[in-house]
Structure formats: C-alpha cells, structure tokens
Design an enzyme around this catalytic site. Structure first.
Site, PDB file in Angstrom:
ATOM      1  N   ARG A 185     -11.659 -12.643 -17.466  1.00 39.32           N
ATOM      2  CA  ARG A 185     -10.728 -13.194 -16.469  1.00 39.32           C
ATOM      3  C   ARG A 185      -9.787 -14.239 -17.056  1.00 39.32           C
ATOM      4  O   ARG A 185      -9.418 -15.216 -16.391  1.00 39.32           O
ATOM      5  CB  ARG A 185     -11.499 -13.779 -15.277  1.00 39.32           C
ATOM      6  N   SER A 234     -12.103 -12.811  -4.979  1.00 36.37           N
ATOM      7  CA  SER A 234     -13.212 -13.541  -5.596  1.00 36.37           C
ATOM      8  C   SER A 234     -12.775 -14.959  -5.942  1.00 36.37           C
ATOM      9  O   SER A 234     -11.791 -15.161  -6.653  1.00 36.37           O
ATOM     10  CB  SER A 234     -13.681 -12.821  -6.864  1.00 36.37           C
ATOM     11  N   GLU A 304     -11.785 -18.841 -10.097  1.00 39.01           N
ATOM     12  CA  GLU A 304     -11.029 -17.652 -10.496  1.00 39.01           C
ATOM     13  C   GLU A 304      -9.686 -17.641  -9.781  1.00 39.01           C
ATOM     14  O   GLU A 304      -8.665 -17.262 -10.348  1.00 39.01           O
ATOM     15  CB  GLU A 304     -11.816 -16.377 -10.173  1.00 39.01           C
TER      16      GLU A 304
END
Length: 323
Positions: A185, A234, A304
């Site tokens: 990520r 998320s 995130e």
C-alpha cells in the site's frame, strides 16, 4: 497574464495564478466534500482540472514554488479536513486523462483518471486477464499507482510495466515498475509526481474465465463490505502478519460512534459517515480506534486512507490521541 479570483472566507491568504495559455479550469474556494465518498471536508483554495498532460505541465511550470500542490482522484480513499486544503488541488478529468487502448503483446495503456473498475471492464472486453482485482477497488488509476492498490491477493505492481508522470516543475517522466519502489500500500516515487498514464501487461484468456473471477470479487465485496454507505474504504493498513479489522474488533471498537461517524458493524476496518459527520468526527474516531488498539494489543495501526488539508482552529486531532 490572467489571475484566479482571490480566495476569501476559508482562512487562506489571497492567491493569484498565471493562467496565460492554460486551457483547463481553475475554481477558487471550491467545495471538496461533494467529490469525496465521505462527503466531508473544507474547500480547496484553488481547484485545477487540466485539459490534458500538456496543459498540466504548463500550469505546473508557471506555478510559484511556494504554492503547495495536492492531487485528488475520485475521492474514495480520502478524508479532507474541515479547514480545507491550501494551495492548488489538482484533479485529472476523465476527458483529458481517461482514455484506454490495447497495445501489442497483451498490453493496455490507461489514463490516470480512469476508475479501477473501468480498467477491469476494459481488460475483459480486450480478452486480457490479470485485472479482475481492480473490479473490487473503488478508486482511480492515479491513486492505485500511488498506493499500490490491491485486493484478493493481487496488487498494482503485479501488472504494471511503466508510468508516465509530470513533476512539480512541469517536467515529464517515464518510470518503469522497478523505479516505483513498491511495497504494501505504498511506493517510493517522489511525492511531487502527478501520474498521468500507466502501461500494464495482461494475459490472454477466455471471456468466461475472466468474468468468473470478476464475479467472485464482486460477491466478496457485497458480502463483506459496507459498499453502499458513505465510507472511504479500508481505513487502516493490515499490520505485518495480522488483520486490522481483527485488532479493532478485539479492542471493542465495532460500532463505536463519535458525532456523526461510526465504525462499521459489518466490517470494522471501515469508518462511516452516518449522515452529519464532520472531517474531525471521522479523524477523531480513527485516532480513538488506533489508541484503543495500541492499548489492547501494542500494535500501532497505520492509516491507509489519505488525510489531507488543515483542521479548523482548535480542532486538530492528535495521533493516537497523544498516547
């Protein structure tokens, strides 16, 4: 020289831009909440939608170095703070940056403004496998390139060949996959690069086989995620060897409410705007979750979701609530 209107009412100093020859649209004091999935946040001091890559390069070349530049995409993985975003916010348009073409050898070239889901659909029509995971990611290619977006065991770096980009001085770049420095990520590409286009490698496959994988991805999202709520996807990265949602659940945060923000009952790594949340409500809820997970498990969850902009005076939220 022509100048954007002076910004007022958002706590920002006046801002004038050299727009001679610029073909894109500049909007002063532009509301950002309507373009984010959370539907919260203050305005952009100046909001620029370039006509194409040449227009973007010209604008950046002329933009004074002291003016900050922030890039936003479709707004799905984004929390804008209530004080807004100072400087220039750039958003690539579908008209100028949303093309998709098939190239020799099973490759596809796509503009950075194209939604991930559209890339999966385009690959399906081209008979190319390897992109079904994008069918379940509610973002755009620009964001996918920046954060190595992934789902269902696959990530952007698995298919990427190279990226086109424009830097803060208006210079063009082509970065091969290896130069992106991808990790979970995240990527190590310079922060000032604005990605404009990507070239991917696909694999020929039967349409029915591709459709079956896409159907599995869709079914998983429908079953496990609150996709019809005002959410940013998320919220926290999975820690190494674990799952963020399990730590959040164990910390007693499932369903936790602060103001108009709530931890989803369905999937507790999702935050929701239940109707009247502010940016501060959502960020405070997120930091409360991080503090409780730290206290119960010793794990420091990392955001995130991208949080951008400034808080209103006196409303800044301390990481981990100062723990």
């Amino acid at each position: 020289m022509s100048a954007a209107p002076a910004i007022s009412g958002a706590g920002f100093p006046p801002l004038a831009l050299d727009l001679d020859g610029v073909r894109g649209r500049v909007t002063a004091n532009a509301p950002l909440a309507p373009i984010t999935w959370f539907r919260v946040g203050g305005p952009a001091q100046a909001f620029f939608q370039p006509a194409d890559e040449d227009d973007l390069a010209l604008f950046l070349e002329r933009l004074p170095a002291e003016i900050p530049v922030t890039v936003v995409g479709v707004g799905s993985n984004l929390l804008v703070r209530d004080g807004g975003i100072p400087g220039v916010v750039v958003r690539l348009s579908a008209k100028g940056f949303g093309a998709a073409t098939v190239e020799a050898g099973g490759r596809i070239r796509v503009g950075a403004a194209l939604p991930d889901k559209r890339v999966a659909a385009f690959a399906l029509e081209a008979g190319l496998a390897g992109f079904a995971f994008y069918h379940g990611i509610p973002g755009g290619i620009g964001g996918a390139l920046r954060m190595n977006a992934g789902a269902n065991g696959f990530e952007t770096r698995d298919r990427l060949i190279e990226v086109r980009a424009v830097d803060r001085q208006g210079r063009r770049h082509i970065l091969p996959n290896a130069a992106m420095g991808y990790s979970y990520r995240d990527c190590d590409a310079p922060d000032d690069l604005i990605f404009t286009e990507a070239l991917y490698q696909g694999e020929p496959a039967e349409r029915a086989a591709i459709e079956a994988v896409m159907a599995e991805v869709e079914a998983h999202r429908e079953r496990a995620q609150p996709i019809r709520e005002k959410t940013g996807g998320s919220t926290f990265k999975n820690p190494e060897g674990g799952k963020a949602w399990q730590l959040i659940d164990a910390a007693g945060c499932r369903g936790l409410v602060i103001g108009g923000a709530q931890v989803s009952e369905m999937h507790c790594n999702f935050l929701l705007n239940t109707g009247d949340a502010t940016g501060r409500d959502l960020e405070l809820l997120g930091e409360t979750v991080r503090a409780r997970v730290l206290a119960t498990s010793g794990v420091r969850l990392e955001w995130e979701i991208k949080r951008l902009g400034v808080a209103r005076p006196g409303e800044a939220v301390e990481p981990f609530l100062g723990a």
